[in-house]
Design a protein around this motif. Structure first.
Motif, short mmCIF file in Angstrom:
data_model
loop_
_atom_site.label_atom_id
_atom_site.label_comp_id
_atom_site.label_asym_id
_atom_site.label_seq_id
_atom_site.Cartn_x
_atom_site.Cartn_y
_atom_site.Cartn_z
N THR A 399 0.81 -1.22 0.00
CA THR A 399 0.00 0.00 0.00
C THR A 399 0.84 1.27 0.00
O THR A 399 0.55 2.23 -0.70
CB THR A 399 -1.01 -0.01 1.17
OG1 THR A 399 -1.82 1.13 1.06
CG2 THR A 399 -0.35 -0.04 2.54
N GLY A 423 2.70 -6.55 -9.85
CA GLY A 423 2.39 -6.24 -8.45
C GLY A 423 3.11 -7.14 -7.46
O GLY A 423 2.53 -7.61 -6.49
N GLY A 451 7.37 -5.80 4.86
CA GLY A 451 7.16 -7.15 4.35
C GLY A 451 8.03 -7.42 3.14
O GLY A 451 8.74 -8.43 3.07
N GLY A 452 7.97 -6.52 2.18
CA GLY A 452 8.72 -6.71 0.93
C GLY A 452 10.22 -6.72 1.16
O GLY A 452 10.95 -7.51 0.54
N CYS A 479 3.36 -4.43 9.27
CA CYS A 479 2.31 -5.36 8.80
C CYS A 479 2.38 -5.49 7.28
O CYS A 479 3.03 -4.70 6.61
CB CYS A 479 0.92 -4.86 9.21
SG CYS A 479 0.46 -3.24 8.58
N GLY A 481 0.65 -4.41 4.97
CA GLY A 481 -0.36 -3.36 5.07
C GLY A 481 -1.48 -3.46 4.05
O GLY A 481 -2.65 -3.26 4.37
N ALA A 482 -1.13 -3.73 2.80
CA ALA A 482 -2.15 -3.73 1.74
C ALA A 482 -3.20 -4.80 2.05
O ALA A 482 -4.40 -4.58 1.82
CB ALA A 482 -1.50 -4.00 0.39
N GLU A 483 -2.77 -5.93 2.57
CA GLU A 483 -3.71 -7.02 2.84
C GLU A 483 -4.46 -6.77 4.16
O GLU A 483 -5.65 -7.06 4.28
CB GLU A 483 -2.99 -8.36 2.88
CG GLU A 483 -2.20 -8.67 1.61
CD GLU A 483 -3.06 -8.69 0.35
OE1 GLU A 483 -4.30 -8.75 0.45
OE2 GLU A 483 -2.49 -8.61 -0.76
C1 LIG Z 1 5.06 -12.17 -3.92
C2 LIG Z 1 3.76 -11.64 -3.41
N1 LIG Z 1 3.19 -12.22 -2.32
C3 LIG Z 1 2.05 -11.72 -1.82
C4 LIG Z 1 1.42 -10.66 -2.41
C5 LIG Z 1 0.11 -10.11 -1.82
N2 LIG Z 1 0.40 -8.78 -1.24
C6 LIG Z 1 0.16 -7.65 -1.91
S1 LIG Z 1 0.56 -6.30 -1.07
C7 LIG Z 1 1.04 -7.20 0.27
C8 LIG Z 1 1.51 -6.55 1.53
C9 LIG Z 1 2.87 -5.92 1.39
O1 LIG Z 1 3.31 -5.55 2.67
P1 LIG Z 1 4.54 -4.59 2.86
O2 LIG Z 1 5.63 -4.98 1.92
O3 LIG Z 1 4.91 -4.54 4.29
O4 LIG Z 1 4.01 -3.19 2.37
P2 LIG Z 1 2.72 -2.35 2.88
O5 LIG Z 1 1.52 -2.88 2.15
O6 LIG Z 1 2.62 -2.54 4.37
O7 LIG Z 1 3.02 -0.95 2.49
C10 LIG Z 1 0.90 -8.57 0.02
C11 LIG Z 1 1.26 -9.65 0.97
C12 LIG Z 1 2.02 -10.12 -3.56
N3 LIG Z 1 1.48 -9.11 -4.25
N4 LIG Z 1 3.21 -10.60 -4.02
#
Ligand SMILES: Cc1ncc(C[n+]2csc(CCOP(=O)(O)OP(=O)(O)O)c2C)c(N)n1
Length: 562
Positions: A399, A423, A451-452, A479, A481-483
């Motif tokens: 997000t 994505g 997360g990333g 977290c 966050g997007a999920e």
């Molecule tokens: C490889 C992969 N796994 C799962 C997802 C589903 N997904 C999309 S956004 C997201 C959350 C990402 O979290 P973070 O990197 O902490 O960034 P934030 O959303 O908190 O800014 C997930 C798990 C995805 N897009 N790609």
């Protein structure tokens, strides 16, 4: 008698002839004959990744910044190749010219279900422009040339060449070795002159024209042609998703990204325009959600693309032009030489600029929030104020990174590399490392969510051991966050699997031998960023972002629950 040349020599010579001087990869016994040749290739830099997915992301980032082929060796048949799959799919959806050389099992073991055997040909075919399996060493040079032609011609994209391990060791001559001009076209395709004249007439008669610039404008950083045409027409230029850097953000006629991932001013321009000139964009899902809410259905659409099937695919066109976007923009400027924008166009552009300036002013005002942890708007303003003008920014999915795409400003195309329609979480760091290798003199800033970044943190070893002075800014909201936002908005706050417990990333960076900073105070965050960006070694900023600022992005994905 001298040792005869082998398949491994043929690979090195074919890459050398193409001008390849950098290869990313991860060793594996299937390709050890090739690695042994690279040991002696002083003109080719090998950058060893910690995972084949991130290695492929590196080759992708390298390709998108340099405009040249990005090369990755997935050294081990089977698991080394399956690990690369995510990176290959990413390159496919970003039209990025990546060549993966994949190790394969010995020819005599094919279909024996032996060690690390998987049908790599069939596995990779759906996610590449083309996948090849080389039958013998004599075919290596022609197949590699064919693969490189494919990757770099027309709409670009990834190719995979599977090489059975014994083919690298087989004797061969260097038959067919040639310079790239002999096996692929160096010039760019120009559009049909009659269609061009029709497009010019539509643009000359428009009252509310707008140009949409996409990846085709960014390719090679050739933005001037589009800017010149916009100046001649006196019309606004907005960008497709992930290509906000196509024209420098301080050009007087630009207004950032339009559509669901864009800002309201750019979006309104495309909703209200009477003639829309699309240069080098498919108008794909990420940009428009494929909805006529994003693109005025009553407007005359002129679409320019190198890839014929992309034209008119999602939105009906009045004129379609097959050709290179900057070249087509230049031809339109030639046809329209001496054109003076009429009064309606002048009013339209003036209103656009006023709206855009007000939007930008208000965006800075909302960033005055001095809450702690840091509000996203405050973090983005701090980045706007501190990012060097020549920076290349790589972004992740998630997000905060999605919001950052249009919240940041870019001044030197190409200056923004994103996962685009794939994505993919965990893209940014690998892509940033590749971008930094491609552009050693530009600052490369890689943004990621916690997360990333945690997915790919092991590549800090690559950054340190290869002396790649990347700057990573972790937007850390603890977290996924997007999920979590979807669980918040559509599932009554029943949070499962969405909170994250990570160690402090600044401390982790130091353990890897990189520099580490923590930014948790909105009043000093800009100072911390300036210090970090001044480092000449790999650096991580762990920026504490408010976990309460979650916003569900694609609300349509849960329309079945509303
Ligand atoms: C490889 C992969 N796994 C799962 C997802 C589903 N997904 C999309 S956004 C997201 C959350 C990402 O979290 P973070 O990197 O902490 O960034 P934030 O959303 O908190 O800014 C997930 C798990 C995805 N897009 N790609």
């Amino acid at each position: 008698m001298e040792n005869p040349s082998t398949g491994a020599d043929a690979v090195v010579e074919a890459l050398r002839a193409e001008g390849v001087n950098t290869i990313f990869g991860l060793v594996g016994s299937s390709t050890m004959d090739l690695f042994d040749k690279l040991y002696d290739a002083d003109d080719i830099r090998f950058v060893g990744a910690r995972d084949e997915r991130t290695g492929t992301n590196m080759a992708d980032g390298y390709a998108r910044v340099s405009g040249a082929l990005g090369v990755m060796i997935a050294g081990q048949s089977g698991p080394g190749v399956t690990n690369a799959v995510t990176g290959v799919a990413q390159a496919q959806l970003a039209f990025s010219p990546v060549l993966v050389i994949a190790g394969g099992i010995m020819r005599k073991h094919v279909y024996a279900d032996g060690f690390q055997e998987i049908d790599q040909q069939r596995l990779l075919e759906p996610i590449t422009k083309r996948t090849y399996t080389v039958p013998n060493a004599g075919r290596l040079i022609p197949v590699l040339q064919e693969a490189m032609r494919h990757a770099l011609t027309g709409r670009k994209g990834p190719v995979v060449v599977n090489v059975p391990r014994d083919v690298f060791a087989e004797a061969t001559d260097m038959a067919g070795l040639a310079a790239p001009d002999a096996y692929r076209l160096a010039s760019r395709p120009a559009p049909d002159p009659e269609a061009l004249r029709r497009a010019a007439r539509l643009l000359a008669g428009a009252e509310r024209p707008v140009i949409v610039a996409g990846g085709g404008v960014k390719d090679g950083g050739r933005w001037q042609e589009t800017a010149t045409l916009a100046e001649l027409l006196g019309c606004p230029v907005v960008m497709s998703a992930g290509h906000g850097d196509a024209i420098p953000s301080d050009h007087p006629l630009t207004g950032g990204q339009f559509g669901p991932r864009g800002n309201p001013v750019a979006t309104a321009a495309v909703q209200r325009a009477d003639v829309i000139l699309v240069l080098g964009s498919r108008l794909g899902f990420n940009t428009t959600f494929l909805s006529s809410e994003s693109v005025n259905p009553d407007a005359d659409l002129i679409q320019v693309d190198v890839h014929t099937p992309a034209i008119g695919r999602y939105f009906p066109v009045s004129v379609g032009l097959v050709g290179d976007a900057p070249l087509t923009a230049a031809s339109l400027s030639d046809l329209l030489a001496g054109h003076q924008p009429g009064e309606p166009v002048v009013k339209w552009a003036r209103q656009f600029k006023e709206d855009r300036d007000r939007f930008r002013f208000e965006r800075d005002e909302t960033a005055n929030d001095s809450g702690s942890p840091i509000a996203p708007a405050r973090a983005f303003r701090a980045l706007r104020r501190t990012l060097p003008r020549d920076a290349v920014v790589t972004l992740d999915a998630g997000t905060l990174n999605r919001q950052a795409t249009d919240a940041l400003e870019y001044f030197m195309p190409p200056g923004l590399i994103t996962p685009l329609d794939w994505g993919c979480v965990g893209f940014s760091f690998g892509a940033g490392l590749g971008a930094q290798v491609a552009a050693p003199d530009r600052p490369v800033v890689s943004l990621a969510g916690d997360g990333g970044f945690a997915m790919t943190v092991a590549e800090l070893s690559t950054a340190v051991s290869e002396d790649i002075p990347i700057k990573v800014v972790v937007l850390n909201n603890h977290c996924w966050g997007a999920e979590k936002a979807y669980q918040q908005d559509f599932f009554g706050g029943r949070y499962i699997g969405s909170d994250l417990d990570n160690p402090p990333f600044d401390e982790v960076a130091k353990l890897y031998g990189a520099a580490g900073y923590r930014a948790d105070d909105p009043d000093t965050v800009e100072d911390v960023l300036r210090q970090a960006f001044a480092e000449d070694r790999p650096t991580v900023v762990d920026m504490q972002i408010s976990p309460d600022a979650l916003s569900a992005f694609d609300r349509g994905s849960f329309s079945h629950r509303t």
